[in-house]
Design a protein around this motif. Sequence first.
Motif, PDB file in Angstrom:
ATOM      1  N   LEU A 222       0.859  -1.181   0.000  1.00 49.77           N
ATOM      2  CA  LEU A 222       0.000   0.000   0.000  1.00 49.77           C
ATOM      3  C   LEU A 222       0.896   1.231   0.000  1.00 49.77           C
ATOM      4  O   LEU A 222       1.499   1.576   1.008  1.00 49.77           O
ATOM      5  CB  LEU A 222      -0.912  -0.009   1.229  1.00 49.77           C
ATOM      6  CG  LEU A 222      -1.964   1.096   1.325  1.00 49.77           C
ATOM      7  CD1 LEU A 222      -2.922   1.057   0.144  1.00 49.77           C
ATOM      8  CD2 LEU A 222      -2.740   0.988   2.632  1.00 49.77           C
ATOM      9  N   VAL A 223       1.004   1.886  -1.149  1.00 48.69           N
ATOM     10  CA  VAL A 223       1.972   2.966  -1.339  1.00 48.69           C
ATOM     11  C   VAL A 223       1.417   4.310  -0.871  1.00 48.69           C
ATOM     12  O   VAL A 223       2.129   5.114  -0.279  1.00 48.69           O
ATOM     13  CB  VAL A 223       2.400   3.049  -2.819  1.00 48.69           C
ATOM     14  CG1 VAL A 223       3.427   4.160  -3.029  1.00 48.69           C
ATOM     15  CG2 VAL A 223       2.961   1.716  -3.293  1.00 48.69           C
ATOM     16  N   HIS A 224       0.141   4.570  -1.181  1.00 50.99           N
ATOM     17  CA  HIS A 224      -0.488   5.847  -0.808  1.00 50.99           C
ATOM     18  C   HIS A 224      -1.836   5.590  -0.154  1.00 50.99           C
ATOM     19  O   HIS A 224      -2.582   4.705  -0.571  1.00 50.99           O
ATOM     20  CB  HIS A 224      -0.712   6.743  -2.033  1.00 50.99           C
ATOM     21  CG  HIS A 224       0.525   7.151  -2.743  1.00 50.99           C
ATOM     22  ND1 HIS A 224       1.416   8.068  -2.223  1.00 50.99           N
ATOM     23  CD2 HIS A 224       1.040   6.769  -3.951  1.00 50.99           C
ATOM     24  CE1 HIS A 224       2.408   8.234  -3.073  1.00 50.99           C
ATOM     25  NE2 HIS A 224       2.215   7.465  -4.117  1.00 50.99           N
ATOM     26  N   THR A 225      -2.181   6.385   0.849  1.00 51.85           N
ATOM     27  CA  THR A 225      -3.515   6.404   1.451  1.00 51.85           C
ATOM     28  C   THR A 225      -3.948   7.856   1.537  1.00 51.85           C
ATOM     29  O   THR A 225      -3.222   8.694   2.079  1.00 51.85           O
ATOM     30  CB  THR A 225      -3.513   5.785   2.854  1.00 51.85           C
ATOM     31  OG1 THR A 225      -2.989   4.458   2.789  1.00 51.85           O
ATOM     32  CG2 THR A 225      -4.927   5.723   3.409  1.00 51.85           C
ATOM     33  N   LEU A 226      -5.131   8.159   0.995  1.00 52.76           N
ATOM     34  CA  LEU A 226      -5.597   9.554   0.975  1.00 52.76           C
ATOM     35  C   LEU A 226      -7.082   9.644   1.263  1.00 52.76           C
ATOM     36  O   LEU A 226      -7.822   8.682   1.075  1.00 52.76           O
ATOM     37  CB  LEU A 226      -5.357  10.192  -0.408  1.00 52.76           C
ATOM     38  CG  LEU A 226      -4.474   9.514  -1.431  1.00 52.76           C
ATOM     39  CD1 LEU A 226      -5.241   9.291  -2.690  1.00 52.76           C
ATOM     40  CD2 LEU A 226      -3.312  10.430  -1.713  1.00 52.76           C
ATOM     41  N   LYS A 227      -7.497  10.830   1.676  1.00 52.35           N
ATOM     42  CA  LYS A 227      -8.918  11.132   1.797  1.00 52.35           C
ATOM     43  C   LYS A 227      -9.401  11.687   0.464  1.00 52.35           C
ATOM     44  O   LYS A 227      -8.737  12.542  -0.126  1.00 52.35           O
ATOM     45  CB  LYS A 227      -9.158  12.160   2.903  1.00 52.35           C
ATOM     46  CG  LYS A 227      -8.921  11.647   4.307  1.00 52.35           C
ATOM     47  CD  LYS A 227      -9.260  12.734   5.317  1.00 52.35           C
ATOM     48  CE  LYS A 227      -9.075  12.240   6.743  1.00 52.35           C
ATOM     49  NZ  LYS A 227      -9.391  13.304   7.733  1.00 52.35           N
ATOM     50  N   THR A 228     -10.568  11.210   0.009  1.00 49.59           N
ATOM     51  CA  THR A 228     -11.067  11.699  -1.279  1.00 49.59           C
ATOM     52  C   THR A 228     -11.404  13.185  -1.227  1.00 49.59           C
ATOM     53  O   THR A 228     -11.365  13.858  -2.249  1.00 49.59           O
ATOM     54  CB  THR A 228     -12.307  10.904  -1.717  1.00 49.59           C
ATOM     55  OG1 THR A 228     -13.246  10.878  -0.645  1.00 49.59           O
ATOM     56  CG2 THR A 228     -11.952   9.498  -2.100  1.00 49.59           C
ATOM     57  N   ALA A 229     -11.695  13.706  -0.040  1.00 54.15           N
ATOM     58  CA  ALA A 229     -12.001  15.130   0.090  1.00 54.15           C
ATOM     59  C   ALA A 229     -10.779  15.990  -0.215  1.00 54.15           C
ATOM     60  O   ALA A 229     -10.915  17.183  -0.510  1.00 54.15           O
ATOM     61  CB  ALA A 229     -12.501  15.431   1.497  1.00 54.15           C
ATOM     62  N   ASP A 230      -9.593  15.382  -0.163  1.00 54.31           N
ATOM     63  CA  ASP A 230      -8.355  16.145  -0.337  1.00 54.31           C
ATOM     64  C   ASP A 230      -7.777  16.047  -1.744  1.00 54.31           C
ATOM     65  O   ASP A 230      -6.695  16.595  -2.001  1.00 54.31           O
ATOM     66  CB  ASP A 230      -7.290  15.654   0.659  1.00 54.31           C
ATOM     67  CG  ASP A 230      -7.688  15.881   2.103  1.00 54.31           C
ATOM     68  OD1 ASP A 230      -8.519  16.768   2.349  1.00 54.31           O
ATOM     69  OD2 ASP A 230      -7.176  15.150   2.981  1.00 54.31           O
ATOM     70  N   ILE A 231      -8.468  15.364  -2.663  1.00 55.47           N
ATOM     71  CA  ILE A 231      -7.888  15.160  -3.991  1.00 55.47           C
ATOM     72  C   ILE A 231      -8.985  15.137  -5.051  1.00 55.47           C
ATOM     73  O   ILE A 231     -10.095  14.663  -4.803  1.00 55.47           O
ATOM     74  CB  ILE A 231      -7.060  13.847  -4.019  1.00 55.47           C
ATOM     75  CG1 ILE A 231      -6.162  13.794  -5.249  1.00 55.47           C
ATOM     76  CG2 ILE A 231      -7.958  12.622  -3.926  1.00 55.47           C
ATOM     77  CD1 ILE A 231      -5.088  12.711  -5.171  1.00 55.47           C
TER      78      ILE A 231
END
Length: 238
Positions: A216-225
């Motif tokens: 798992l290389v990246h984890t993000l919130k969809t609100a931020d992208i």
Amino acid sequence: MTTPVQDRVEAIDLTKAYNEHTALNKLNLRLKAGEIFCLLGQNGAGKTTTINIFLGFIEATAGKAIINGVDVKPGNSESKKHLAYIPEVVQLYGNLTGIENLDFFSRLAGFNYRQDKLEQLLLQAGLQQEAHSRKLVHYSKGMRQKVGIAIALAKNADVIFMDEPTSGLDPKATQEFTTIVKALGHKGKTILMATHDIFNAVNVGTHIGIMKNGTLVHTLKTADITANELQKLYLETI
């Protein structure tokens, strides 16, 4: 003193190796009620392996998979009480109607619903009433997916795993599916979805993970992208 909210889905250093090949490498993940986590990655990135370990289909080489505080172990049905699964192709009986399929699979899970409740579950899953008494052989893939969602609702599962659920759906069916999944999240269901669809991931997910070679290389919130930013990051990653 406030009691901490228990994670619905947790992976702790979850690893799966096949001889020299590591399909999943020390995955760490925590999902709470109402979260929709979309796993992106190419074929072989580890998405389906992750889901299959949580479903108890395959056994991890190392680490832990936990659902509602219960360790997932092949052959142990305790964790299965808390989950439902919607695969890329929902396996249903073509010679049965939508409502008959729902009744059959509900009974398998230990639930015996009246006809009006079965109809309510199908409607909640977005299947129009006139389709309830039609045989599955006449259903589109999108309609089959809705029966799959109704089965998940019938189980009253806290956690729903989905593997490429929008693959092969037309844009209208994809949008309908997205709306239903978001509604499930708003009702407190926890969803882990493996997908190739970047734009749908942004629309439906609360969080997104990008996997590469089992990591798992990246984890993000969809609100931020945005979708365009995610596409750029995805292409740079893979």
